[in-house]
Design a protein around this motif. Structure first.
Motif, PDB file in Angstrom:
ATOM      1  N   GLY A  38     -16.138  32.904  44.551  1.00  0.00           N
ATOM      2  CA  GLY A  38     -17.038  32.760  43.420  1.00  0.00           C
ATOM      3  C   GLY A  38     -17.453  31.327  43.168  1.00  0.00           C
ATOM      4  N   LEU A  39     -16.616  30.389  43.581  1.00  0.00           N
ATOM      5  CA  LEU A  39     -16.931  28.996  43.268  1.00  0.00           C
ATOM      6  C   LEU A  39     -17.308  28.190  44.508  1.00  0.00           C
ATOM      7  N   TYR A  40     -17.321  28.855  45.673  1.00  0.00           N
ATOM      8  CA  TYR A  40     -17.582  28.154  46.936  1.00  0.00           C
ATOM      9  C   TYR A  40     -18.877  27.354  46.893  1.00  0.00           C
ATOM     10  N   ASN A  41     -19.955  27.984  46.370  1.00  0.00           N
ATOM     11  CA  ASN A  41     -21.240  27.290  46.305  1.00  0.00           C
ATOM     12  C   ASN A  41     -21.133  25.972  45.552  1.00  0.00           C
ATOM     13  N   TYR A  42     -20.477  26.027  44.401  1.00  0.00           N
ATOM     14  CA  TYR A  42     -20.385  24.820  43.568  1.00  0.00           C
ATOM     15  C   TYR A  42     -19.580  23.742  44.279  1.00  0.00           C
ATOM     16  N   TRP A  43     -18.545  24.170  44.992  1.00  0.00           N
ATOM     17  CA  TRP A  43     -17.711  23.158  45.656  1.00  0.00           C
ATOM     18  C   TRP A  43     -18.467  22.462  46.768  1.00  0.00           C
ATOM     19  N   ILE A  44     -19.214  23.254  47.548  1.00  0.00           N
ATOM     20  CA  ILE A  44     -19.989  22.615  48.615  1.00  0.00           C
ATOM     21  C   ILE A  44     -21.045  21.696  47.999  1.00  0.00           C
ATOM     22  N   VAL A  45     -21.650  22.144  46.889  1.00  0.00           N
ATOM     23  CA  VAL A  45     -22.635  21.289  46.230  1.00  0.00           C
ATOM     24  C   VAL A  45     -21.983  19.971  45.816  1.00  0.00           C
ATOM     25  N   ILE A  46     -20.756  20.059  45.296  1.00  0.00           N
ATOM     26  CA  ILE A  46     -20.072  18.833  44.883  1.00  0.00           C
ATOM     27  C   ILE A  46     -19.787  17.951  46.095  1.00  0.00           C
ATOM     28  N   LEU A  47     -19.408  18.592  47.216  1.00  0.00           N
ATOM     29  CA  LEU A  47     -19.184  17.817  48.437  1.00  0.00           C
ATOM     30  C   LEU A  47     -20.466  17.080  48.842  1.00  0.00           C
ATOM     31  N   LEU A  48     -21.593  17.797  48.803  1.00  0.00           N
ATOM     32  CA  LEU A  48     -22.873  17.176  49.177  1.00  0.00           C
ATOM     33  C   LEU A  48     -23.218  16.051  48.218  1.00  0.00           C
ATOM     34  N   MET A  49     -23.022  16.317  46.927  1.00  0.00           N
ATOM     35  CA  MET A  49     -23.293  15.309  45.905  1.00  0.00           C
ATOM     36  C   MET A  49     -22.497  14.039  46.181  1.00  0.00           C
ATOM     37  N   MET A  50     -21.215  14.241  46.472  1.00  0.00           N
ATOM     38  CA  MET A  50     -20.355  13.079  46.677  1.00  0.00           C
ATOM     39  C   MET A  50     -20.715  12.359  47.976  1.00  0.00           C
ATOM     40  N   THR A  51     -21.207  13.130  48.976  1.00  0.00           N
ATOM     41  CA  THR A  51     -21.663  12.468  50.199  1.00  0.00           C
ATOM     42  C   THR A  51     -22.820  11.533  49.883  1.00  0.00           C
ATOM     43  N   GLY A  52     -23.780  12.052  49.114  1.00  0.00           N
ATOM     44  CA  GLY A  52     -24.906  11.205  48.733  1.00  0.00           C
ATOM     45  C   GLY A  52     -24.465  10.002  47.921  1.00  0.00           C
ATOM     46  N   THR A 110     -12.488   5.918  47.250  1.00  0.00           N
ATOM     47  CA  THR A 110     -11.636   6.293  46.121  1.00  0.00           C
ATOM     48  C   THR A 110     -12.464   6.789  44.954  1.00  0.00           C
ATOM     49  N   VAL A 111     -13.526   6.038  44.632  1.00  0.00           N
ATOM     50  CA  VAL A 111     -14.384   6.423  43.507  1.00  0.00           C
ATOM     51  C   VAL A 111     -14.958   7.812  43.740  1.00  0.00           C
ATOM     52  N   VAL A 112     -15.440   8.044  44.991  1.00  0.00           N
ATOM     53  CA  VAL A 112     -16.091   9.305  45.306  1.00  0.00           C
ATOM     54  C   VAL A 112     -15.096  10.453  45.224  1.00  0.00           C
ATOM     55  N   VAL A 113     -13.901  10.247  45.783  1.00  0.00           N
ATOM     56  CA  VAL A 113     -12.905  11.329  45.772  1.00  0.00           C
ATOM     57  C   VAL A 113     -12.489  11.639  44.338  1.00  0.00           C
ATOM     58  N   ALA A 114     -12.305  10.596  43.529  1.00  0.00           N
ATOM     59  CA  ALA A 114     -11.898  10.829  42.134  1.00  0.00           C
ATOM     60  C   ALA A 114     -12.993  11.588  41.376  1.00  0.00           C
ATOM     61  N   THR A 115     -14.241  11.156  41.545  1.00  0.00           N
ATOM     62  CA  THR A 115     -15.336  11.849  40.857  1.00  0.00           C
ATOM     63  C   THR A 115     -15.432  13.288  41.317  1.00  0.00           C
ATOM     64  N   GLY A 116     -15.336  13.490  42.641  1.00  0.00           N
ATOM     65  CA  GLY A 116     -15.432  14.841  43.180  1.00  0.00           C
ATOM     66  C   GLY A 116     -14.325  15.731  42.646  1.00  0.00           C
ATOM     67  N   ALA A 117     -13.104  15.193  42.573  1.00  0.00           N
ATOM     68  CA  ALA A 117     -11.979  15.996  42.081  1.00  0.00           C
ATOM     69  C   ALA A 117     -12.217  16.391  40.628  1.00  0.00           C
TER      70      ALA A 117
END
Lengths: 139, 117, 185
Positions: B5-19, C92-99
């Motif tokens: 149920g939350l997979y989409n949001y997690w991948i979105v967060i991964l993409l967000m953090m990549t950017g 670190t910043v990115v991992v903390a924000t992501g978590a």
């Protein structure tokens, strides 16, 4: 890229189709996917392809910068103008019901005009941006 | 079920953090803008994911269909995409001007030139 | 079930493309990766019932954005210099924000849940009233142009302003270049 015959001929065949498709997207947006934003971008894409294949100089003579500037402002003014017209007709800003006697017909007309304004401004801005970048290093 | 149920949001967060990572770690201005775009596209996916309803259909009304996905996020994102490319162009135009003034698009070199003035 | 598996597969591909874009140093390749990323996002939007958005993303993200980035790279140079800074602090910043964000999602309604609050408020009203009020089957168009006309007008003004900004910064006329530093000092 002007010397490549394959590119030139394919581009010549495909550009009219892109422009026609953009018009279809523009005016069929009420019934299927589409609308001013998409149509504007696709319309601009046709011109950008022309600029990429035949050079920015050719594009600049096809769409003069003065016309681009005019169209950029025209679309936005058209949108805002529809609002002014509805106000003059005694209704609220952008309340299209006042555009015709029948509210549904008024809505239809208003949406069509507004989407057209969106399409004009979006395509003009996109072509302007492309010309500004691609024409930067012209000799 | 939580994971599905939350997979989409997690991948979105991964993409967000990549950017986000590209924006804060890269010194190259063009790459920073590409990072911002990756971030932006991930937000688009988040909005559209939220608007999806299972069993829903494309929000173009037709006979005999009662469940439609939420059209409101579609409208917001549709305009945001075009606005996004315009603002990206503005950012890239700034980068081009910076390059012409400093002859570099690397943050470090630009700072060095500023300090040596 | 098929849609869910395609969904998972596409999202995984998106993640791979984004991470590849981070690691590459050749900006041309990064721009291409971004093009692929946009295309995958457009496919994703079709899957999530947002055909209008997919349309726009396919035309804008894959077409215009990529051309713009390539144009810029042509003007400013293709290769990124290796970073001298340590990447530990950004990581670190990115991992903390992501978590933190992932912790935040735990309370969110599940994907596709028809009882989610987002499906309860204005959207049903738009869907049921749009045929009588505007007579247009495409609800996205009727919301865009009619119900939220002010919003769209504002967005169009932003696009207009961005276009004017690019014109002010770069200009359309051909420059006469006296020397290398023709930029005003």
């Amino acid at each position: 890229m002007i010397d490549n015959p394959v590119l030139r001929i394919i581009a010549k065949i495909i550009i009219p189709m892109i422009l026609l498709f953009a018009l279809y997207v523009q005016f069929h947006g009420d019934f299927g996917p589409g609308g001013g934003f998409q149509a504007g971008v696709i319309f601009a894409a046709g011109f950008i392809l022309y600029g990429l294949v035949f050079g920015t100089e050719a594009l600049r003579s096809a769409v003069p910068p003065a016309a681009l500037r005019l169209l950029t402002a025209f679309g936005l003014l058209l949108f805002a103008g529809v609002g002014a017209v509805t106000m003059l007709a005694g209704s609220d800003y952008l309340a299209y019901n006042a555009l015709a006697h029948d509210p549904v017909a008024g809505q239809h007309l208003g949406i069509l005009i507004v989407e057209f304004g969106v399409g004009v401004t979006v395509s003009a801005v996109m072509i302007t941006i492309f010309l500004a970048f691609a024409g930067r290093n012209d000799p | 079920m939580t994971i599905a149920g939350l997979y989409n949001y997690w991948i979105v967060i991964l993409l967000m953090m990549t950017g986000f990572y590209v924006v804060i770690s890269s010194g190259n201005l063009v790459k920073k803008i590409i990072g911002l775009n990756v971030f932006q596209a991930s937000v688009f996916i988040l909005y559209i994911s939220v608007g999806k309803m299972s069993g829903g259909r494309v929000p173009i009304l037709q006979e005999g269909v009662s469940d439609y996905s939420n059209p409101l996020p579609h409208v917001l994102i549709l305009t945001a995409i075009v606005v996004g490319v315009s603002t990206t162009a503005l950012g890239l135009a700034l980068v081009v001007r910076i390059r012409e003034a400093y002859d570099s698009v690397e943050e470090v070199e630009i700072h060095q030139q500023d300090e040596s003035l | 079930m098929l849609i869910e598996s395609v969904n998972i597969f596409l999202l995984a591909l998106l993640a791979v493309t984004a991470i590849a874009a981070v690691r590459l140093r050749d900006l041309f390749a990064v721009a291409m990766m971004f093009g692929i990323y946009s295309l995958l996002a457009a496919v994703m939007f079709v899957l999530l019932d947002a055909v209008d958005v997919a349309f726009t993303e396919a035309a804008v993200g894959v077409g215009i954005s990529t051309v713009l980035m390539l144009g810029t790279i042509g003007l400013v140079g293709r290769y990124e210099r290796g970073s001298v800074r340590s990447s530990l602090l950004p990581l670190t910043v990115v991992v903390a924000t992501g978590a933190t964000l992932i912790y935040g999602t735990l309370d969110m309604p599940h994907f596709g849940d028809p009882t989610a609050p987002v499906h309860q408020h204005v959207a049903p009203a738009y869907i049921t009233e749009s045929p009588q009020q505007t007579g247009i089957p495409n609800v996205v168009t009727s919301i865009l142009a009619s119900y939220r006309g002010y919003d769209t007008l504002g967005e169009l003004a932003v696009i207009f302003t961005a276009g004017v900004g690019v014109l002010a910064l770069l200009g359309l006329r051909r420059r006469k270049r006296p020397g290398k530093e023709g930029v005003g000092q």
